[in-house]
Write a protein that holds these residues in place. Structure first.
Motif: not given
Length: 380
Positions: A102-130
């Motif tokens: 997947w890293d290669l596929k997005a690099k070939m498209a010259q874009e971040p993977l989140w764009r290759t996969l069709g995401a509209a937003d770069r922000f990913v909600p998260a929770y902290a875990s230690g």
């Protein structure tokens, strides 16, 4: 472009604290991070993270293939190991190679993977875990204060052997996160420490004193009846799935309505996460990937409609890895670098001499003899 070869690297992550759970702890706070580099005849290299001990067996399925055919190549790898099965190290190897594809596929498209996969937003909600089982109460509070400063409103606390201790620590972390939310989301992870005979009773004891969003892996990962009993016996959701490999392991749990939050292991790769997410979506369930170094599955999480929240375990990255992302505003802000946004500094990796503590023969990834067989939970 064709796949021509691979190289394996081994770096480490320096946590700056002991890390682990009820089953065991890496007291030195240094863990190994395997890296596989997938080479092509076009000059691009794909980066995959996670154990890949069976790469010598699996790689022939990829050699000479066009890396853009990622999902077909994923199935080709599964077919290649058909006779001896795809669990354990083999599934991890497939996941690491899939990540590199997947890293290669997005690099070939010259874009971040989140764009290759069709995401509209770069922000990913998260929770902290230690991975915080070994921290003292004071260290626990200090650890989560740094996450509160970054806007986090949810956290996961490890426990399983001392309910009163666990309740106290859940309350302490909740109070820290109240800087950002009046009712923070608290997750409680016992890492399969309980037996079927005690899980509902202990989960209820915790729930009587603490408002938890979900309880994670209360019984063995494959125990459909046990998960169903806990799900029916408490108010909180039951979360599980990080150690399941393949859709065939999820179907019985989902069919029995035994899980409320479907999890995936990040080390199992991007395609696995996407397929589990689709299966969960078909059951109207949310999906949540567990944490791993550099948060690679966050790119896929940004693209699925039923993503709930992603686990983040540290604010720093392994030695020799530069990652184009920021931990801020209660989540992961993915960057614009092509592919996974992971740059590998091989000189820095070669120069480091530390060794990790996950894989030593005594554990901590060795299940204790009495796990799930304790009549009375006992603090260690």
């Amino acid at each position: 472009m064709r796949i021509t070869g691979y190289r394996s690297l081994a770096t480490v992550h320096r946590w700056g604290r002991p890390v682990g759970d009820v089953n065991g702890v890496v007291a030195g706070g240094v863990t190994e991070v395997p890296v596989v580099l997938l080479e092509t005849d076009g000059g691009l290299t794909g980066v995959g993270l996670g154990g890949h001990a069976d790469v010598h067996r699996v790689f022939p399925a990829l050699e000479g293939q066009d890396p853009r055919a990622v999902t077909s190549l994923y199935d080709r790898m599964l077919a290649h190991v058909f006779k001896y099965g795809h669990s354990g190290h083999t599934f991890g190897t497939i996941g690491a190679l899939d990540m590199a594809l997947w890293d290669l596929k997005a690099k070939m498209a010259q874009e971040p993977l989140w764009r290759t996969l069709g995401a509209a937003d770069r922000f990913v909600p998260a929770y902290a875990s230690g991975l915080d089982y070994a921290l003292s109460d004071g260290e626990l509070v200090a650890f989560y204060e740094q996450w509160a400063r970054r806007g986090f409103t949810g956290a996961k606390v490890k426990g399983g052997l001392d309910v009163e201790r666990d309740v106290r620590r859940l309350a302490a972390v909740r109070d820290v996160l109240r800087a950002n939310s009046e009712r923070p989301a608290m997750m409680y992870d016992v890492n399969e420490a309980w037996g079927h005979h005690q899980a509902v009773r202990l989960a209820r004891q915790v729930e009587e004193q603490a408002d938890i969003t979900w309880i994670e892996e209360p019984v063995r990962r494959w125990d459909v009846t046990g998960h169903r009993a806990v799900a029916a016996g408490i108010r909180a959701a039951v979360a599980t799935g990080e150690n399941l490999t393949g859709l065939e392991h999820y179907r019985p749990l989902l069919a029995a309505d035994a899980v409320g939050v479907v999890q995936t292991g990040s080390v199992w790769g991007i395609t696995h996460f996407l397929r589990v997410s689709t299966l969960a979506f078909g059951h109207s369930l949310p999906v949540s990937p567990v944490g791993y170094n550099a948060n690679p599955v966050a790119h896929a999480a940004a693209a699925v409609p039923n993503h709930l929240v992603t686990e983040v375990q540290d604010l720093h990255f392994p030695v020799g890895l530069r990652v184009d992302q920021e931990i801020a505003d209660g989540g992961i802000v993915l960057g614009d670098a092509p592919g996974l946004g992971i740059e590998v500094d091989e000189e820095a990796i070669a120069a480091q001499t530390a060794s990790g503590g996950w894989s030593v023969p005594a554990g901590p990834h060795v299940r204790p003899d009495d796990a799930g067989l304790r009549l009375v939970p006992q603090a260690r």
